[in-house]
Design a protein around this motif. Structure first.
Motif, PDB file in Angstrom:
ATOM      1  N   CYS A 117      -7.629  -0.711   5.612  1.00  0.00           N
ATOM      2  CA  CYS A 117      -8.286   0.586   5.788  1.00  0.00           C
ATOM      3  C   CYS A 117      -7.863   1.597   4.725  1.00  0.00           C
ATOM      4  CB  CYS A 117      -7.988   1.135   7.183  1.00  0.00           C
ATOM      5  SG  CYS A 117      -8.835   0.249   8.526  1.00  0.00           S
ATOM      6  N   GLU A 118      -6.691   1.380   4.114  1.00  0.00           N
ATOM      7  CA  GLU A 118      -6.209   2.323   3.107  1.00  0.00           C
ATOM      8  C   GLU A 118      -6.529   1.902   1.675  1.00  0.00           C
ATOM      9  OE1 GLU A 118      -2.059   2.856   3.881  1.00  0.00           O
ATOM     10  OE2 GLU A 118      -2.411   4.197   5.583  1.00  0.00           O
ATOM     11  N   LEU A 119      -7.058   0.702   1.489  1.00  0.00           N
ATOM     12  CA  LEU A 119      -7.416   0.268   0.147  1.00  0.00           C
ATOM     13  C   LEU A 119      -8.503   1.158  -0.442  1.00  0.00           C
ATOM     14  CD1 LEU A 119      -7.555  -3.638   0.429  1.00  0.00           C
ATOM     15  CD2 LEU A 119      -5.848  -2.263  -0.788  1.00  0.00           C
ATOM     16  N   GLU A 120      -8.369   1.451  -1.716  1.00  0.00           N
ATOM     17  CA  GLU A 120      -9.406   2.223  -2.396  1.00  0.00           C
ATOM     18  C   GLU A 120     -10.693   1.402  -2.458  1.00  0.00           C
ATOM     19  OE1 GLU A 120      -9.423   5.372  -3.606  1.00  0.00           O
ATOM     20  OE2 GLU A 120      -7.462   5.588  -2.623  1.00  0.00           O
ATOM     21  N   PRO A 121     -11.837   2.030  -2.273  1.00  0.00           N
ATOM     22  CA  PRO A 121     -13.094   1.276  -2.358  1.00  0.00           C
ATOM     23  C   PRO A 121     -13.333   0.747  -3.760  1.00  0.00           C
ATOM     24  CG  PRO A 121     -13.518   3.636  -2.243  1.00  0.00           C
ATOM     25  CD  PRO A 121     -12.046   3.453  -1.984  1.00  0.00           C
ATOM     26  N   MET A 122     -14.019  -0.376  -3.829  1.00  0.00           N
ATOM     27  CA  MET A 122     -14.419  -0.906  -5.134  1.00  0.00           C
ATOM     28  C   MET A 122     -15.489   0.000  -5.735  1.00  0.00           C
ATOM     29  SD  MET A 122     -14.658  -5.012  -4.336  1.00  0.00           S
ATOM     30  CE  MET A 122     -15.891  -4.778  -3.040  1.00  0.00           C
ATOM     31  N   GLU A 123     -15.752  -0.193  -7.017  1.00  0.00           N
ATOM     32  CA  GLU A 123     -16.762   0.617  -7.685  1.00  0.00           C
ATOM     33  C   GLU A 123     -18.113   0.452  -6.973  1.00  0.00           C
ATOM     34  OE1 GLU A 123     -18.722   1.298 -12.132  1.00  0.00           O
ATOM     35  OE2 GLU A 123     -17.122  -0.156 -11.823  1.00  0.00           O
ATOM     36  N   GLY A 124     -18.718   1.558  -6.611  1.00  0.00           N
ATOM     37  CA  GLY A 124     -20.021   1.527  -5.944  1.00  0.00           C
ATOM     38  C   GLY A 124     -19.955   1.269  -4.452  1.00  0.00           C
ATOM     39  N   GLU A 125     -18.738   1.174  -3.904  1.00  0.00           N
ATOM     40  CA  GLU A 125     -18.592   0.861  -2.484  1.00  0.00           C
ATOM     41  C   GLU A 125     -18.240   2.106  -1.680  1.00  0.00           C
ATOM     42  OE1 GLU A 125     -16.102  -2.339   0.249  1.00  0.00           O
ATOM     43  OE2 GLU A 125     -15.058  -1.268  -1.344  1.00  0.00           O
ATOM     44  N   TRP A 231     -14.140  -8.377  -6.564  1.00  0.00           N
ATOM     45  CA  TRP A 231     -13.453  -8.707  -5.321  1.00  0.00           C
ATOM     46  C   TRP A 231     -12.038  -9.218  -5.583  1.00  0.00           C
ATOM     47  CZ3 TRP A 231     -16.709 -11.148  -0.860  1.00  0.00           C
ATOM     48  CH2 TRP A 231     -17.888 -10.390  -0.671  1.00  0.00           C
ATOM     49  N   ASP A 232     -11.180  -9.063  -4.595  1.00  0.00           N
ATOM     50  CA  ASP A 232      -9.828  -9.600  -4.649  1.00  0.00           C
ATOM     51  C   ASP A 232      -9.900 -11.122  -4.760  1.00  0.00           C
ATOM     52  OD1 ASP A 232      -7.221 -10.427  -4.272  1.00  0.00           O
ATOM     53  OD2 ASP A 232      -6.862  -9.163  -2.519  1.00  0.00           O
ATOM     54  N   SER A 233      -9.238 -11.682  -5.760  1.00  0.00           N
ATOM     55  CA  SER A 233      -9.297 -13.134  -5.978  1.00  0.00           C
ATOM     56  C   SER A 233      -8.689 -13.918  -4.818  1.00  0.00           C
ATOM     57  CB  SER A 233      -8.578 -13.505  -7.276  1.00  0.00           C
ATOM     58  OG  SER A 233      -7.218 -13.107  -7.217  1.00  0.00           O
ATOM     59  N   ASP A 234      -7.900 -13.234  -3.971  1.00  0.00           N
ATOM     60  CA  ASP A 234      -7.275 -13.895  -2.825  1.00  0.00           C
ATOM     61  C   ASP A 234      -8.140 -13.803  -1.567  1.00  0.00           C
ATOM     62  OD1 ASP A 234      -5.024 -15.378  -1.850  1.00  0.00           O
ATOM     63  OD2 ASP A 234      -4.391 -13.602  -0.727  1.00  0.00           O
ATOM     64  N   HIS A 235      -9.333 -13.258  -1.715  1.00  0.00           N
ATOM     65  CA  HIS A 235     -10.233 -13.154  -0.555  1.00  0.00           C
ATOM     66  C   HIS A 235     -10.502 -14.537   0.012  1.00  0.00           C
ATOM     67  CE1 HIS A 235     -13.655 -12.182   1.963  1.00  0.00           C
ATOM     68  NE2 HIS A 235     -13.485 -10.894   1.702  1.00  0.00           N
ATOM     69  N   VAL A 236     -10.499 -14.628   1.341  1.00  0.00           N
ATOM     70  CA  VAL A 236     -10.647 -15.919   2.019  1.00  0.00           C
ATOM     71  C   VAL A 236     -11.909 -16.667   1.618  1.00  0.00           C
ATOM     72  CG1 VAL A 236     -11.710 -14.789   4.020  1.00  0.00           C
ATOM     73  CG2 VAL A 236     -10.672 -17.041   4.287  1.00  0.00           C
ATOM     74  N   VAL A 243     -14.921 -21.207  -4.965  1.00  0.00           N
ATOM     75  CA  VAL A 243     -15.539 -20.550  -6.116  1.00  0.00           C
ATOM     76  C   VAL A 243     -14.616 -19.424  -6.582  1.00  0.00           C
ATOM     77  CG1 VAL A 243     -17.892 -21.089  -5.409  1.00  0.00           C
ATOM     78  CG2 VAL A 243     -16.852 -18.945  -4.651  1.00  0.00           C
ATOM     79  N   GLU A 244     -14.876 -18.926  -7.797  1.00  0.00           N
ATOM     80  CA  GLU A 244     -14.096 -17.843  -8.371  1.00  0.00           C
ATOM     81  C   GLU A 244     -14.862 -16.534  -8.262  1.00  0.00           C
ATOM     82  OE1 GLU A 244     -11.041 -18.128  -9.538  1.00  0.00           O
ATOM     83  OE2 GLU A 244     -10.970 -20.297  -9.173  1.00  0.00           O
ATOM     84  N   PRO A 245     -14.151 -15.388  -8.233  1.00  0.00           N
ATOM     85  CA  PRO A 245     -14.824 -14.090  -8.210  1.00  0.00           C
ATOM     86  C   PRO A 245     -15.791 -13.941  -9.382  1.00  0.00           C
ATOM     87  CG  PRO A 245     -12.491 -13.818  -7.747  1.00  0.00           C
ATOM     88  CD  PRO A 245     -12.681 -15.249  -8.161  1.00  0.00           C
TER      89      PRO A 245
END
Length: 265
Positions: A117-125, A231-236, A243-245
């Motif tokens: 919840c505290e992560l900064e939003p990605m660009e355009g998010e 996206w975070d490369s460690d995303h599930v 696949v890769e980001p």
């Protein structure tokens, strides 16, 4: 946005939450056991796919969860929720406040939720966490402005029993044309917390009719995220689909307790 329309959508959202799902369990699994995720032993991770899978007659294993009503976190009134710190820096205080052991799975899940919840939003998010229905109302209304809004959600058949099984796409998937899409998910926490997020572009929403091997017919909502390069490369999802980001668009089906708000065109 019309007041009556939004109030109706809030009621629909609460009703869907009461029906429940294991989205919180999916997040808990990500926190507690990455090895389990990497070997695909958690059935709740069988919701991800690529756009190439979204075609008539495609058969794939999917897990549509159901959660016991008693396991759904209870919502708090806004006045009460606003008095409780909601920050990972206050985690020690919060664990004491809720009488949760610092080494417990619940503590790890709380830390995960607060961090996300505290992560900064990605660009355009656009993203926010709502700690009450009142804050959900205000934040969502602020996101859509004065335009009208409708809700989309996955619908299970009567007497549906959750299981991991192969489903077949029975009809050509239907695109839901919406300039703005806001997805809200239940998060693991001692009280009701909803993680809502949206990207300005590069998302396509679909309605998909699926039939399981046991004859269950699910009217599912699915979303495809076209650009995953930020996206975070460690995303599930990247481990599940291998696949890769940025190398592939990724999609997922929504369980029935997730709600998707869309601008009504």
């Amino acid at each position: 946005m019309q007041e009556g329309t939004f109030c109706n959508l809030t009621f629909i959202f609460y009703f869907l939450l009461v029906l429940g799902s294991s989205y919180a369990r999916m997040l808990q699994s990500e926190v507690d056991d990455k090895k389990m995720i990497e070997t695909n032993k958690d059935p709740s991770l069988n919701v991800f796919f690529t756009p190439n899978d979204l075609q008539l007659g495609k058969r794939m294993p999917i897990f549509f969860p159901i959660k016991n009503i008693s396991e759904i976190p209870k919502p708090l009134p806004k006045k009460m929720a606003d008095k409780i710190p909601f920050s990972v820096t206050n985690l020690s205080y919060l664990l004491h406040f809720f009488s949760i052991s610092k080494d417990s799975p619940q503590a790890k899940a709380m830390e995960y939720t607060l961090t996300q919840c505290e992560l900064e939003p990605m660009e355009g998010e656009t993203k926010f966490c709502a700690t009450s229905f009142e804050s959900l109302y205000r934040s969502t209304r602020g996101f859509f402005g004065s335009g009208s809004v409708k809700a989309e959600a996955t619908v299970y058949p009567k007497n549906f029993k959750t299981e991991l099984q192969n489903y077949t796409i029975l009809e050509e998937p239907i695109k839901i044309w919406a300039p703005r899409i806001l997805s809200c998910h239940l998060m693991p926490y001692p009280y009701l917390v909803l993680y809502c997020h949206s990207q300005v572009s590069d998302n396509i929403l679909y309605k998909v009719i699926l039939e399981g091997e046991n004859g269950d017919r699910v009217k599912s909502v699915a979303i495809c995220h076209i650009d995953t390069s930020e996206w975070d490369s460690d995303h599930v999802v990247f481990r599940v689909l291998n696949v890769e980001p940025g190398a592939s668009s990724v999609c997922h089906f929504y369980p029935r307790d997730n709600i998707v708000f869309v601008s009504d065109v």
